[in-house]
Motif scaffolding. Sequence first.
Motif, PDB file in Angstrom:
ATOM      1  N   SER A  33       0.835  -1.217   0.000  1.00  0.00           N
ATOM      2  CA  SER A  33       0.000   0.000   0.000  1.00  0.00           C
ATOM      3  C   SER A  33       0.859   1.252   0.000  1.00  0.00           C
ATOM      4  O   SER A  33       0.534   2.255  -0.656  1.00  0.00           O
ATOM      5  N   GLN A  34       1.978   1.234   0.722  1.00  0.00           N
ATOM      6  CA  GLN A  34       2.860   2.404   0.737  1.00  0.00           C
ATOM      7  C   GLN A  34       3.540   2.599  -0.624  1.00  0.00           C
ATOM      8  O   GLN A  34       3.738   3.734  -1.071  1.00  0.00           O
ATOM      9  N   LEU A  35       3.912   1.499  -1.292  1.00  0.00           N
ATOM     10  CA  LEU A  35       4.501   1.617  -2.632  1.00  0.00           C
ATOM     11  C   LEU A  35       3.515   2.267  -3.599  1.00  0.00           C
ATOM     12  O   LEU A  35       3.881   3.155  -4.381  1.00  0.00           O
ATOM     13  N   ILE A  36       2.254   1.824  -3.521  1.00  0.00           N
ATOM     14  CA  ILE A  36       1.225   2.446  -4.370  1.00  0.00           C
ATOM     15  C   ILE A  36       1.068   3.918  -4.006  1.00  0.00           C
ATOM     16  O   ILE A  36       0.894   4.786  -4.871  1.00  0.00           O
ATOM     17  N   GLY A  37       1.147   4.231  -2.723  1.00  0.00           N
ATOM     18  CA  GLY A  37       1.028   5.621  -2.276  1.00  0.00           C
ATOM     19  C   GLY A  37       2.141   6.494  -2.819  1.00  0.00           C
ATOM     20  O   GLY A  37       1.909   7.631  -3.240  1.00  0.00           O
ATOM     21  N   TYR A  38       3.383   5.966  -2.814  1.00  0.00           N
ATOM     22  CA  TYR A  38       4.506   6.723  -3.380  1.00  0.00           C
ATOM     23  C   TYR A  38       4.265   7.028  -4.868  1.00  0.00           C
ATOM     24  O   TYR A  38       4.494   8.143  -5.344  1.00  0.00           O
ATOM     25  N   ASN A  39       3.816   6.019  -5.610  1.00  0.00           N
ATOM     26  CA  ASN A  39       3.549   6.222  -7.034  1.00  0.00           C
ATOM     27  C   ASN A  39       2.448   7.243  -7.259  1.00  0.00           C
ATOM     28  O   ASN A  39       2.521   8.082  -8.178  1.00  0.00           O
TER      29      ASN A  39
END
Length: 652
Positions: free
Chosen positions: A625-631
């Motif tokens: 979820s954090q990786l998606i948030g960064y993107n």
Amino acid sequence: MQHTAFLFLIPILFVFTLVGLSMGAKRLLGIRIGKIRAAIGGTVGVLATMQIIAVMGPSSHRPAMTSVQVGCGVLVTMLFLAVSEVLLPSSVLSDIVRLPGMMRRRVARTRRYAELSAIAMRNGLSPSLRGLARAGAKGSVEGRRHSARQLRMALEEAGATFVKLGQMLSTRYDLLPTEYIEEFSRLHHQATAEPWERVREVLVQELDIDPEKVFADFDREPLAAGSMAQVHRARLAGGQEIAVKVQRPGAELVVERDLDILLRIGRKLEEHTSWAQSLGLCDLINGFAVSLHEELDFRTEARNMTAIATGAVESGATSALRMPQVYEEYSTGRVLTLEWLDGVPLTSIGDALAERDLDGAALAQQLMECVLEQIMLGGVFHADPHPGNVLLLSNGELGLLDFGSVGRLDRTMRSALRDLLLAIHRNDPTALSDALLEVVDRPEQIDERLLERSLGRFMARHLGAGGKPNREIFSELFLLVARHDLTVPPEIAATFRALATVEGTVERLVPDFDIVAQARAFAAARVQDQMSYGRIKASLMEEAISLTSVMRRLPRRVDRISSALEGGRLGVQIRLLADERDRRFLRGLVHDVLLSFIGGIIALVGAVLLSIDSKPTIIGSVSLSQLIGYNMLVISCILVLRVVFSITRSRG
């Protein structure tokens, strides 16, 4: 071997990444950039991506982080391009690239400025320019005449471009005092002939063949030499006698340079002098530039001759003068080959009429009717029929030369001009006022009663009992027009200038030729001809044919309107945003608002995802979820940057 192959792939991968980042950033920003800026922007993006990868540490080498790294690289590239475009726009950068050429042109322009300044000082133009105001300027007549003479001599010394500007201004009775009009009408310019070697170079370049293979004989000494072209007598292989008009080498560059200087001077004068503002000097110079560019293209002159000849045939003109035939196969934009007309110009006519027992009055009548028929019937007319452009041919006829300057009138303008001359013929100030308002560009507010009274006094003074009208009536009429803040269109000014010029020409044949009476009689005869039974019948038939389809649909439309009115369904439809500019503005506004909204939503969702500490982790402590948030944050920044840059550019 594998190590060598890897080293070989590194520069290819670098270039591929650089191009991808620069192209992507350019498309996302919606701008056009040069290759140099794109290469620099792509390099900055690649270096920024490499730095981000290094900061992220070993975890950055995992494929899952590639999207974040590439997104950050694109964002940095966009930021660099946006900031560089704001600080150093592409237009300025292209100017820097063209700086050497611009410096050369500036040096040449400065040298020309110095020449013109010296000419102005020698002719004492500084005080004379203060008197160059709209028609009806205050001051003594003798003072204006002296100033006009100084300005005329300065224009002649400055060269062909400035001479032609003065000749164009000599048609504007509505803008300049009479003294300036009279002086500018005397402008002429004779230049030193070009050597045969340079003339031959132009002929070879334009005809793409040696002149010796085209012309059986070519007189190397020109018959006449101007600053833009010179005319040689020659003979074709078939024996036809011809005149070859050859443009001077470099004439176009000289004209471009002088026009650039004229526009700069015009802008400065409009900023600092009231007379230049009242003249609309920059608009005059722009119109002059267009006509001068046409005159530089000899193909335009050939088309003008065809248009005048065609107009004479279609209108049924009865007094067409002899015009030379154009040899199109030997004519280009810089070379014009014409039939040789054997005769002498009216400037050198001397006692030829008496010696050859020719009727000067009949020739003058023919010339006058020819010009009037070109103006009133054909709509395309010779704008400069001065004595040098009219030949007395060896067979006793008249010939017309030099069609580089012509005037054009549409059917509506010709009809209004005919009504104006007919009103003068009838001595009717009301009809003259109506016809005049159809001819000129009228302002929003005008006192028509005051204009009608002024015209009545004008007609009583010039056309009443004992009055002897001449070409000065045109300048007086334009002066009256100027006092009422009316503006005469350039084509109408050229028409009256042509009539005034042709009066001076016919006086070489018959002294005291009454041009006004001739024009009045011509207009009356044309109206009488239009009122004949055959013409009225033909006009009614044409109108009936054009109205047939309208009349056929009219009952059905009346029935629809009455039915809608009876049923209470009658309404009016108004199309909003009919203008493309309004639609384009609205599309841009909606586009920016939507991008801002979407960017804000994506940023909000990304921030929420970053705050969630969930499983599983895919890179160290970073969850999916954090990786998606960064993107999503990277995408949000890209969208917002696009909107901010768009707003900044529109305000700039």
